[in-house]
Motif scaffolding. Sequence first.
Motif, PDB file in Angstrom:
ATOM      1  N   ASP A 523       0.848  -1.187   0.000  1.00  0.00           N
ATOM      2  CA  ASP A 523       0.000   0.000   0.000  1.00  0.00           C
ATOM      3  C   ASP A 523       0.889   1.246   0.000  1.00  0.00           C
ATOM      4  OD1 ASP A 523      -1.404   2.221   1.974  1.00  0.00           O
ATOM      5  OD2 ASP A 523      -2.818   1.266   0.589  1.00  0.00           O
ATOM      6  N   PRO A 524       0.795   2.103  -1.022  1.00  0.00           N
ATOM      7  CA  PRO A 524       1.706   3.250  -1.142  1.00  0.00           C
ATOM      8  C   PRO A 524       1.692   4.173   0.075  1.00  0.00           C
ATOM      9  CG  PRO A 524       0.527   2.904  -3.198  1.00  0.00           C
ATOM     10  CD  PRO A 524      -0.112   2.008  -2.188  1.00  0.00           C
ATOM     11  N   SER A 525       0.532   4.471   0.594  1.00  0.00           N
ATOM     12  CA  SER A 525       0.447   5.393   1.732  1.00  0.00           C
ATOM     13  C   SER A 525       1.052   4.773   2.986  1.00  0.00           C
ATOM     14  CB  SER A 525      -1.011   5.795   1.984  1.00  0.00           C
ATOM     15  OG  SER A 525      -1.541   6.502   0.878  1.00  0.00           O
ATOM     16  N   ALA A 526       0.724   3.508   3.223  1.00  0.00           N
ATOM     17  CA  ALA A 526       1.258   2.833   4.404  1.00  0.00           C
ATOM     18  C   ALA A 526       2.769   2.698   4.302  1.00  0.00           C
ATOM     19  CB  ALA A 526       0.600   1.465   4.567  1.00  0.00           C
ATOM     20  N   ARG A 527       3.263   2.397   3.103  1.00  0.00           N
ATOM     21  CA  ARG A 527       4.710   2.259   2.945  1.00  0.00           C
ATOM     22  C   ARG A 527       5.395   3.605   3.142  1.00  0.00           C
ATOM     23  NH1 ARG A 527       8.491   1.295  -2.093  1.00  0.00           N
ATOM     24  NH2 ARG A 527      10.316   0.485  -1.004  1.00  0.00           N
ATOM     25  N   ALA A 528       4.825   4.665   2.602  1.00  0.00           N
ATOM     26  CA  ALA A 528       5.416   5.992   2.772  1.00  0.00           C
ATOM     27  C   ALA A 528       5.511   6.359   4.249  1.00  0.00           C
ATOM     28  CB  ALA A 528       4.599   7.036   2.015  1.00  0.00           C
ATOM     29  N   ALA A 529       4.498   5.994   5.033  1.00  0.00           N
ATOM     30  CA  ALA A 529       4.523   6.284   6.467  1.00  0.00           C
ATOM     31  C   ALA A 529       5.663   5.538   7.148  1.00  0.00           C
ATOM     32  CB  ALA A 529       3.185   5.906   7.096  1.00  0.00           C
ATOM     33  N   LEU A 530       5.900   4.292   6.737  1.00  0.00           N
ATOM     34  CA  LEU A 530       6.991   3.512   7.314  1.00  0.00           C
ATOM     35  C   LEU A 530       8.349   4.082   6.915  1.00  0.00           C
ATOM     36  CD1 LEU A 530       5.537  -0.067   6.777  1.00  0.00           C
ATOM     37  CD2 LEU A 530       5.974   1.038   8.993  1.00  0.00           C
ATOM     38  N   VAL A 531       8.474   4.527   5.672  1.00  0.00           N
ATOM     39  CA  VAL A 531       9.722   5.143   5.218  1.00  0.00           C
ATOM     40  C   VAL A 531      10.019   6.386   6.046  1.00  0.00           C
ATOM     41  CG1 VAL A 531      10.817   6.354   3.297  1.00  0.00           C
ATOM     42  CG2 VAL A 531       9.633   4.198   2.891  1.00  0.00           C
ATOM     43  N   LYS A 532       9.004   7.137   6.377  1.00  0.00           N
ATOM     44  CA  LYS A 532       9.209   8.326   7.203  1.00  0.00           C
ATOM     45  C   LYS A 532       9.620   7.943   8.628  1.00  0.00           C
ATOM     46  CE  LYS A 532       6.099  11.183   4.441  1.00  0.00           C
ATOM     47  NZ  LYS A 532       4.836  11.943   4.371  1.00  0.00           N
ATOM     48  N   GLN A 533       9.071   6.848   9.141  1.00  0.00           N
ATOM     49  CA  GLN A 533       9.502   6.386  10.462  1.00  0.00           C
ATOM     50  C   GLN A 533      10.971   5.967  10.442  1.00  0.00           C
ATOM     51  OE1 GLN A 533       6.833   3.644  12.651  1.00  0.00           O
ATOM     52  NE2 GLN A 533       5.255   4.153  11.147  1.00  0.00           N
ATOM     53  N   LEU A 534      11.399   5.351   9.339  1.00  0.00           N
ATOM     54  CA  LEU A 534      12.806   4.988   9.208  1.00  0.00           C
ATOM     55  C   LEU A 534      13.694   6.221   9.260  1.00  0.00           C
ATOM     56  CD1 LEU A 534      12.600   2.286   6.400  1.00  0.00           C
ATOM     57  CD2 LEU A 534      13.786   1.982   8.572  1.00  0.00           C
ATOM     58  N   GLN A 535      13.296   7.264   8.571  1.00  0.00           N
ATOM     59  CA  GLN A 535      14.085   8.494   8.579  1.00  0.00           C
ATOM     60  C   GLN A 535      14.102   9.127   9.969  1.00  0.00           C
ATOM     61  OE1 GLN A 535      13.531  10.989   4.819  1.00  0.00           O
ATOM     62  NE2 GLN A 535      11.772   9.609   4.699  1.00  0.00           N
ATOM     63  N   SER A 536      12.986   9.044  10.653  1.00  0.00           N
ATOM     64  CA  SER A 536      12.917   9.567  12.011  1.00  0.00           C
ATOM     65  C   SER A 536      13.886   8.823  12.925  1.00  0.00           C
ATOM     66  CB  SER A 536      11.485   9.453  12.539  1.00  0.00           C
ATOM     67  OG  SER A 536      11.399   9.908  13.873  1.00  0.00           O
ATOM     68  N   ARG A 537      13.949   7.511  12.757  1.00  0.00           N
ATOM     69  CA  ARG A 537      14.862   6.711  13.574  1.00  0.00           C
ATOM     70  C   ARG A 537      16.318   7.056  13.268  1.00  0.00           C
ATOM     71  NH1 ARG A 537      15.664   4.446  18.392  1.00  0.00           N
ATOM     72  NH2 ARG A 537      17.211   2.771  18.273  1.00  0.00           N
ATOM     73  N   LEU A 538      16.652   7.192  11.985  1.00  0.00           N
ATOM     74  CA  LEU A 538      18.008   7.586  11.601  1.00  0.00           C
ATOM     75  C   LEU A 538      18.369   8.932  12.211  1.00  0.00           C
ATOM     76  CD1 LEU A 538      18.802   6.832   7.832  1.00  0.00           C
ATOM     77  CD2 LEU A 538      20.006   6.001   9.862  1.00  0.00           C
ATOM     78  N   TYR A 539      17.431   9.840  12.157  1.00  0.00           N
ATOM     79  CA  TYR A 539      17.642  11.189  12.693  1.00  0.00           C
ATOM     80  C   TYR A 539      17.927  11.130  14.193  1.00  0.00           C
ATOM     81  CZ  TYR A 539      16.629  16.231  13.313  1.00  0.00           C
ATOM     82  OH  TYR A 539      16.681  17.576  13.600  1.00  0.00           O
ATOM     83  N   ASP A 540      17.138  10.337  14.908  1.00  0.00           N
ATOM     84  CA  ASP A 540      17.274  10.266  16.359  1.00  0.00           C
ATOM     85  C   ASP A 540      18.579   9.606  16.796  1.00  0.00           C
ATOM     86  OD1 ASP A 540      14.887  11.577  16.746  1.00  0.00           O
ATOM     87  OD2 ASP A 540      13.716   9.752  17.092  1.00  0.00           O
ATOM     88  N   THR A 541      19.045   8.599  16.050  1.00  0.00           N
ATOM     89  CA  THR A 541      20.287   7.943  16.448  1.00  0.00           C
ATOM     90  C   THR A 541      21.486   8.861  16.281  1.00  0.00           C
ATOM     91  OG1 THR A 541      20.629   7.001  14.243  1.00  0.00           O
ATOM     92  CG2 THR A 541      19.400   5.659  15.835  1.00  0.00           C
ATOM     93  N   GLY A 542      21.393   9.800  15.350  1.00  0.00           N
ATOM     94  CA  GLY A 542      22.453  10.795  15.198  1.00  0.00           C
ATOM     95  C   GLY A 542      23.682  10.338  14.451  1.00  0.00           C
ATOM     96  N   PHE A 543      23.623   9.169  13.834  1.00  0.00           N
ATOM     97  CA  PHE A 543      24.794   8.715  13.071  1.00  0.00           C
ATOM     98  C   PHE A 543      24.821   9.297  11.656  1.00  0.00           C
ATOM     99  CE2 PHE A 543      24.502   5.098  16.154  1.00  0.00           C
ATOM    100  CZ  PHE A 543      25.734   5.322  16.760  1.00  0.00           C
ATOM    101  N   MET A 544      23.676   9.790  11.191  1.00  0.00           N
ATOM    102  CA  MET A 544      23.601  10.439   9.891  1.00  0.00           C
ATOM    103  C   MET A 544      22.965  11.815  10.071  1.00  0.00           C
ATOM    104  SD  MET A 544      24.951   8.477   7.581  1.00  0.00           S
ATOM    105  CE  MET A 544      24.333   9.267   6.116  1.00  0.00           C
TER     106      MET A 544
END
Length: 636
Positions: A523-544
């Motif tokens: 599902d495009p919308s559901a997948r886009a939401a998960l991709v955004k969660q991935l970016q949020s996690r990357l942001y929070d870890t601070g390695f990128m």
Amino acid sequence: MVTTASHRTARPLLALGVAATALIAAQLPSSDRAYAHANADTHTTTAMGPSAASALSPAVTTADDRLGKVLTLAVSQSVDSLSPFLAQRLTSTTIHRLVYEYLTNYDPEDGRTIPGLATAWKSSPDKLTWTYTIRENSTWSDGKPATAEDAAWTFRTMMTNPDAATANGSFTANFREVTAPDPHTLVIRLKKPQATMVALDVPIVPKHIWEKVRDFSTFNNDRSLPVVGNGPFILTDYKVDQYVRLRPNKKFWRGAPKIDELVLKYYKDGDAAVAALRKGEVSFVPNLTPAQAASLKSAPDVKVNDAPGRRFLALAVNPGARARDGQRFGNGHPALLDPAVRTALFLAVDRATLVEKVFQGHAVAGQGYIPPRFSRYAWHPAPAQERAYDPELAARTLDAAGYRKNAAGKRTGKDGRALDFRILCHATDPHDKAIGKYLQEWWGKLGVGLTVECLDNITDPWLKGDYDLAFDGWSVNPDPDFVLSIHTCGALPATPSDTGSTDNFICDRTYDALYARQAAEYDPSARAALVKQLQSRLYDTGFMNVLAYPNAVEAYRTDHIAAITTMPAAAGNLWGQDGYWSWWSAKPAAALGSGDGSGDGVSTGAVLGAAGAVVLVAALAAWAVVRRRSSADDRE
């Protein structure tokens, strides 16, 4: 639409519009595909000297052939490998998009998935079996037909040989079985649903050539020239850090390019490349600095293209390099394993100043991992989550974590070791150097030292884990799966002596769980939401820490190129496309006035090459049947 030499504006080169896209579609019954990355320019003579030209076979256009329609590109990035199984750098993948077909391609108008080596595809109801119809009119440049078995062999090799999975292994990690029941049918069976099945950005190689390779970790694909491929160009000659030469593939199913030769010439110094463009020694220069772009806007016979980019520029922090077998290696500073230190460093980076001063407005301040050009997946931190520029908060964060200034004003940890870091910098990238100076100033006030190590080759220390921080950047494709996959635990090298496909040795189980969910979500919308969660996690870890999304600032000579395709249509780029459109479509300026073009440069000849108008209606009908919208989008 295509850009013509008569359009002198300094902003976006026009790309394929509705009418031109329809013309391209006319050839799609044969199929349309490729990886992505390209650009074009036309030149009546190459910038190569006599010694380089003498190395070519008689069949290849030489620099002395003044009547030849030769496009010469100035490039600064070295080729890491000519093997599609190993290459990850932009220059290398650009070459592979020109030389090999992929199962699917991307519409130059808007990035939708369209046919490539495969003319159609379908999935079983449970999404675990995918069947592709392989086109009947694609041949390898040595005359042998390109078949489903070539694709099956390519994927099976990646599935069974870890070295062959180095560059693109994330695409096949979930494959259970790949078969070719007949020459025109490819069947892929999956372990679980996979959302990237119409965005498998893997160059398909000829089995009869590659099955002879014994060691995929060392084979560079440069021992036997010309290289056998089935894309729009054939690689004919290559000299390390000097040039790459390609000629049109006259057997290409979509029609051969309209030039006689394409040359990628290496320039270590960007100003030298710009000077060569001014003198007409090269046709095209990408990655211009703001000062270079400004100086070229008034230059005669030169057009500057400034378009929103598909790349991000980031600071990558060494998270403690490790292999999948658990061994740690490298000499990254241990203080960077402390989230408080990473947070403080990021709080002391003024992205707005970098956009204004370093890029002079030719960029957008960085936030999420996916550039805003890909609006479906672009992510922005919430106000409470955002690490906005705040040097005072950065200082307090270090104080609270126990990193206080000594008598010399240097921050030290509890072990007494100073917070003195190194950052890997690309010697050929002026942006890296300029940003490095700002970081030295901002972090210096914080009590943190920074040594900027600008190297011609940063790959070796990076792979060894011998760095603290590094300037990092990737081109993101319409489907973001690949650039997300390079931060999973599975991308780590098997052992410290292996390479792997990891970008920065990140291994975070929370991230991995999110990645697995998005990879299986149709599902495009559901997948886009998960991709955004991935970016949020990357942001929070601070390695990128994503600093900016630079524009694609590039220039070409209008007396070399009469018409060329940008991607996407609205404010698109030439270099680094998701397809071969710019180079394949490039119309030499010498062809103007030949009677095959209209007043605005849009014509069947400029866009379709030898496509016959008699098949237009039937082709469009077939195109309507097989064309589908990507469930997400693509990678680089």
